[in-house]
Scaffold this active site. Structure first.
Site, PDB file in Angstrom:
ATOM      1  N   TYR A  54     -15.047  26.279  46.886  1.00  0.00           N
ATOM      2  CA  TYR A  54     -13.812  25.509  46.722  1.00  0.00           C
ATOM      3  C   TYR A  54     -13.477  25.194  45.254  1.00  0.00           C
ATOM      4  O   TYR A  54     -14.359  24.750  44.505  1.00  0.00           O
ATOM      5  CB  TYR A  54     -13.907  24.182  47.514  1.00  0.00           C
ATOM      6  CG  TYR A  54     -12.694  23.354  47.228  1.00  0.00           C
ATOM      7  CD1 TYR A  54     -11.492  23.635  47.864  1.00  0.00           C
ATOM      8  CD2 TYR A  54     -12.704  22.386  46.238  1.00  0.00           C
ATOM      9  CE1 TYR A  54     -10.347  22.953  47.530  1.00  0.00           C
ATOM     10  CE2 TYR A  54     -11.553  21.702  45.896  1.00  0.00           C
ATOM     11  CZ  TYR A  54     -10.382  21.990  46.549  1.00  0.00           C
ATOM     12  OH  TYR A  54      -9.254  21.335  46.209  1.00  0.00           O
ATOM     13  N   GLY A  55     -12.243  25.349  44.911  1.00  0.00           N
ATOM     14  CA  GLY A  55     -11.617  24.988  43.625  1.00  0.00           C
ATOM     15  C   GLY A  55     -12.515  24.387  42.563  1.00  0.00           C
ATOM     16  O   GLY A  55     -13.252  25.091  41.862  1.00  0.00           O
ATOM     17  N   SER A 106      -6.954  12.750  40.496  1.00  0.00           N
ATOM     18  CA  SER A 106      -6.558  13.892  41.326  1.00  0.00           C
ATOM     19  C   SER A 106      -5.665  13.432  42.472  1.00  0.00           C
ATOM     20  O   SER A 106      -5.911  12.389  43.079  1.00  0.00           O
ATOM     21  CB  SER A 106      -7.799  14.558  41.925  1.00  0.00           C
ATOM     22  OG  SER A 106      -8.683  14.946  40.914  1.00  0.00           O
ATOM     23  N   ALA A 107      -4.645  14.238  42.763  1.00  0.00           N
ATOM     24  CA  ALA A 107      -3.734  13.979  43.883  1.00  0.00           C
ATOM     25  C   ALA A 107      -2.973  12.653  43.731  1.00  0.00           C
ATOM     26  O   ALA A 107      -2.729  11.938  44.700  1.00  0.00           O
ATOM     27  CB  ALA A 107      -4.478  14.054  45.218  1.00  0.00           C
ATOM     28  N   CYS A 108      -2.610  12.293  42.497  1.00  0.00           N
ATOM     29  CA  CYS A 108      -1.800  11.095  42.243  1.00  0.00           C
ATOM     30  C   CYS A 108      -0.494  11.458  41.544  1.00  0.00           C
ATOM     31  O   CYS A 108       0.134  10.610  40.909  1.00  0.00           O
ATOM     32  CB  CYS A 108      -2.580  10.086  41.401  1.00  0.00           C
ATOM     33  SG  CYS A 108      -3.899   9.275  42.304  1.00  0.00           S
ATOM     34  N   GLY A 109      -0.076  12.722  41.608  1.00  0.00           N
ATOM     35  CA  GLY A 109       1.257  13.069  41.137  1.00  0.00           C
ATOM     36  C   GLY A 109       1.349  13.656  39.743  1.00  0.00           C
ATOM     37  O   GLY A 109       2.432  13.654  39.154  1.00  0.00           O
ATOM     38  N   LYS A 110       0.254  14.199  39.183  1.00  0.00           N
ATOM     39  CA  LYS A 110       0.364  14.800  37.849  1.00  0.00           C
ATOM     40  C   LYS A 110       1.292  16.017  37.881  1.00  0.00           C
ATOM     41  O   LYS A 110       2.144  16.187  37.010  1.00  0.00           O
ATOM     42  CB  LYS A 110      -1.015  15.219  37.310  1.00  0.00           C
ATOM     43  CG  LYS A 110      -1.862  14.045  36.805  1.00  0.00           C
ATOM     44  CD  LYS A 110      -3.044  14.476  35.951  1.00  0.00           C
ATOM     45  CE  LYS A 110      -4.026  15.384  36.660  1.00  0.00           C
ATOM     46  NZ  LYS A 110      -4.644  14.812  37.860  1.00  0.00           N
ATOM     47  N   THR A 111       1.111  16.870  38.901  1.00  0.00           N
ATOM     48  CA  THR A 111       1.943  18.074  38.975  1.00  0.00           C
ATOM     49  C   THR A 111       3.419  17.686  39.135  1.00  0.00           C
ATOM     50  O   THR A 111       4.300  18.280  38.505  1.00  0.00           O
ATOM     51  CB  THR A 111       1.470  18.976  40.138  1.00  0.00           C
ATOM     52  OG1 THR A 111       0.058  19.184  40.002  1.00  0.00           O
ATOM     53  CG2 THR A 111       2.179  20.313  40.133  1.00  0.00           C
ATOM     54  N   GLY A 143      11.606  12.157  40.943  1.00  0.00           N
ATOM     55  CA  GLY A 143      12.588  12.299  39.862  1.00  0.00           C
ATOM     56  C   GLY A 143      12.943  10.968  39.211  1.00  0.00           C
ATOM     57  O   GLY A 143      13.180  10.891  37.998  1.00  0.00           O
ATOM     58  N   ASP A 144      12.963   9.901  40.016  1.00  0.00           N
ATOM     59  CA  ASP A 144      13.337   8.597  39.454  1.00  0.00           C
ATOM     60  C   ASP A 144      12.299   8.069  38.466  1.00  0.00           C
ATOM     61  O   ASP A 144      12.581   7.139  37.701  1.00  0.00           O
ATOM     62  CB  ASP A 144      13.574   7.589  40.585  1.00  0.00           C
ATOM     63  CG  ASP A 144      14.885   7.886  41.313  1.00  0.00           C
ATOM     64  OD1 ASP A 144      15.898   8.093  40.630  1.00  0.00           O
ATOM     65  OD2 ASP A 144      14.885   7.933  42.560  1.00  0.00           O
ATOM     66  N   ASN A 145      11.116   8.651  38.453  1.00  0.00           N
ATOM     67  CA  ASN A 145      10.119   8.224  37.453  1.00  0.00           C
ATOM     68  C   ASN A 145      10.606   8.474  36.030  1.00  0.00           C
ATOM     69  O   ASN A 145      10.127   7.857  35.085  1.00  0.00           O
ATOM     70  CB  ASN A 145       8.778   8.938  37.690  1.00  0.00           C
ATOM     71  CG  ASN A 145       8.105   8.444  38.963  1.00  0.00           C
ATOM     72  OD1 ASN A 145       8.394   7.345  39.438  1.00  0.00           O
ATOM     73  ND2 ASN A 145       7.226   9.253  39.524  1.00  0.00           N
TER      74      ASN A 145
HETATM   75  O1  SAT Z   1     -10.606  20.609  42.999  1.00  0.00           O
HETATM   76  S1  SAT Z   1     -10.084  20.451  41.636  1.00  0.00           S
HETATM   77  O2  SAT Z   1     -11.020  19.673  40.852  1.00  0.00           O
HETATM   78  O3  SAT Z   1      -9.898  21.751  41.027  1.00  0.00           O
HETATM   79  C1  SAT Z   1      -8.581  19.673  41.660  1.00  0.00           C
HETATM   80  C2  SAT Z   1      -8.712  18.207  41.444  1.00  0.00           C
HETATM   81  O4  SAT Z   1      -9.408  17.537  42.195  1.00  0.00           O
HETATM   82  O5  SAT Z   1      -8.093  17.685  40.507  1.00  0.00           O
HETATM   83 MN    MN Z   2      -7.261  17.244  38.363  1.00  0.00          MN
END
Ligand code: SAT
Ligand code: MN
Length: 580
Positions: free
Chosen positions: A198-199, A249-254, A490-492
């Site tokens: 995994y990733g 992670s998973a808090c909206g960076k992307t 978008g409103d951010n």
């Molecule tokens: O699984 S990853 O570490 O690549 C993604 C993340 O958790 O930010």
């Molecule tokens: Mn990350």
């Protein structure tokens, strides 16, 4: 193919002697090679072709259901001195770790291909970039590394020129969680990972190299390796600001990196430089500059829809590897928040049944080359990086932390970063929704003692000519009935606008003990669907709650004992005193 670098040759030979692969493949990074990997994985069942009419060159990978996220409890930093790793890391003595890993790796690649993957983190011609080589027996890893990094011949040529590279050894092993370990040996510039495909556990250029090992090197060499998105904000006057924002992670960076301005903010432009990692260096003028060491995105899929992140939604319509999403009846990928279609098959390959939970795994991911994004900035390839105007910290907190506040100084900013707390997400194995301290969003990624890390951050005060302003944001405040107070996405940009105006000294602020806050009239909320009083609630600083918070921050900081910088404690005392 082979190499003129004797260290690399010897290492590949030694790994092959230990792991006993059937064959060795040196990756050149070509498109033809990528297509070959894809074809091979379709044959082995590791990839399933998605609907090629609507999702050309898109594929689905299903990981083992026990292997869907980072495993922080199985991730170790193995330094000779235990204190160097600090209470923020799991530690194992290097000799013990090597013995354990050698046993686990023995014969693990029998019958499989050993891929040698040379890669460069950062623009290939940047002095700030660093190279690595990952050895893996996973074609999925090789294909993902092609999308995520500058991988292949050009990277190998740089390694041969410089003679220095980070080594990463990975094998999927038997995927048994009891034999799964992600080990870091920063003193040897070495990573060893086994038992996960995994990733973050397997794509060793990402968290293992670009954060854990790089943060260690960065401290020695005087720079910073951070868990930050990088974004360019251009205002209607054409002024440009570069922001590095660290969220867990998973808090909206992307989403923030690819933000689309709301209709009422005509003339604002947002360009993406990176969505996960930034390397920050002081240039010759004493200005902090950042590069994104990555060249692709490994983003969370659920919640990516036309209304939340149109840029990403469009970007992943072609040439994308999906991991652990669901399928529609006509072979398209499907996930919660996609906005159209119906799931027929869930992420585990079963007919979808809501009783089994979400159709796509909450931590399902897309892997895609950054060049595919329409908001991608050409400056991401600039070897000089970009000058940073603001650093933004943030977490997922339903209460307490205001929408935005600004640190009073660099030192205060370091304290603000050290005190970041956030609710856990599906990106790591474990309970979701528990608030924990996640300093600078680096809790899972700092390769050394946080006490030393904060000291290193503080050292920039003396070394820099001009430091960025530091902010904290929280998009996730809720009211008493559990509804989000702020629309987000978008409103951010309305909050980012205030941040840029503060950087340019164009707007005043309300001074409070925890920092500078906007006057509610300084956040442009025209056209935003806010409940009456929501903005005031979002910008409230409750002294009682903050006294309790600062007491909890103090308890946390004390874990670092003698390594905790005195300046941080002084700053903490200052905030507590001001809170009265
Ligand atoms: O699984 S990853 O570490 O690549 C993604 C993340 O958790 O930010
Ligand atoms: Mn990350």
């Amino acid at each position: 193919m082979t190499t003129s670098n004797a260290d690399l040759r010897d290492w590949v030979d030694a790994v092959a002697a230990l792991t006993k692969p059937a064959r060795i493949h040196w990756c050149d990074g070509s498109d033809a090679e990528y297509q070959g990997l894809v074809a091979e994985m379709q044959k082995s069942g590791d990839l399933i072709a998605l609907n090629q009419k609507t999702y050309p060159n898109c594929y689905l990978h299903r990981s083992n259901p026990s292997d869907v996220a980072r495993v922080e409890h199985l991730t170790f930093v193995c330094t000779n001195d235990r204190d160097a790793a600090g209470p923020n890391n799991n530690w194992m003595a290097p000799t013990q770790a090597h013995q354990k890993m050698d046993e686990l790796f023995a014969g693990t690649m029998q019958g499989r291909t050993l891929y040698v993957i040379p890669y460069c983190m950062g623009p290939i011609d940047s002095p700030y970039s660093r190279c690595g080589v990952e050895i893996t027996d996973s074609a999925y890893v090789a294909a993902n590394m092609k999308l995520m990094t500058r991988m292949g011949s050009a990277a190998l040529a740089r390694i041969e020129r410089e003679g220095k590279f980070v080594r990463g050894l990975h094998s999927t092993g038997d995927l048994n969680p009891d034999r799964r370990f992600i080990m870091h040996f920063p003193e040897e510039l070495l990573i060893q990972s086994i038992g996960s495909g995994y990733g973050g556990n397997a794509l060793l250029g990402k968290k293992c190299h670009a954060l854990r090992i790089a943060s260690w090197q960065a401290r020695q060499e005087g720079w910073l390796a951070e868990h930050m998105l990088l974004v360019e904000i251009e205002n209607p006057a054409g002024e440009r600001f570069y922001i590095g924002a660290a969220f867990p992670s998973a808090c909206g960076k992307t989403n923030l990196a690819m933000l689309i301005p709301p209709e009422s903010m005509a003339g604002w432009k947002v360009r993406t430089l990176g969505d996960d990692i930034a390397w920050l260096h002081l240039d010759d003028e004493g200005q902090l500059r950042a590069i994104n060491p990555e060249a692709g995105y490994f983003g969370v899929v659920p919640g990516t829809g036309p209304a939340t992140n149109r840029n990403a939604y469009d970007m992943i319509r072609h040439d994308t590897i999906f991991t652990n999403v669901a399928l529609t009846a006509d072979g398209e990928p499907w996930w919660e928040g996609k906005g159209d279609g119906q799931p027929a098959i869930d992420w585990q390959g079963r007919p979808h049944d809501a009783k089994n939970g979400p159709a796509a795994h909450p931590n399902s991911r897309f892997t895609v080359s950054a060049r595919q994004g329409s908001s991608y900035s050409p400056l991401a390839d600039d070897p000089r990086g970009v000058p940073i105007s603001a650093i933004v910290f943030g977490g997922r907190r339903r209460e307490l932390a205001p929408l935005v506040y600004q640190a009073k100084s660099w030192r205060h900013g370091v304290l603000m970063g050290a005190g970041v707390a956030s609710e856990t997400t599906a990106a790591a194995t474990g309970t979701v929704g528990v608030t924990r301290r996640d300093p600078m969003a680096m809790k899972p990624f700092c390769g050394y003692n946080f006490g030393d890390y904060w000291n290193h951050w503080l050292s920039f005060e003396k070394r820099a000519k001009k430091l960025p302003a530091v902010f904290h944001v929280n998009w996730f405040r809720q009211d008493d009935s559990g509804h989000f107070l702020w629309p987000g996405f978008g409103d951010n940009l309305r909050v980012i606008q205030w941040i840029t105006e503060r950087c340019a000294a164009k707007v005043g602020a309300r001074e409070t003990p925890i920092g500078f806050l906007p006057h509610s009239t300084d956040i442009d909320s025209r056209g935003v669907d806010l409940k009456p009083g929501a903005l005031d609630a979002l910008l409230k600083v409750d002294a009682g709650q903050w006294r309790a918070e600062m007491a909890s921050v103090a308890t946390y900081l004390q874990e670092f004992g003698e390594r905790l910088p005195a300046e941080l404690l002084d700053e903490h005392r200052r905030v507590v005193k001001d809170l009265g």
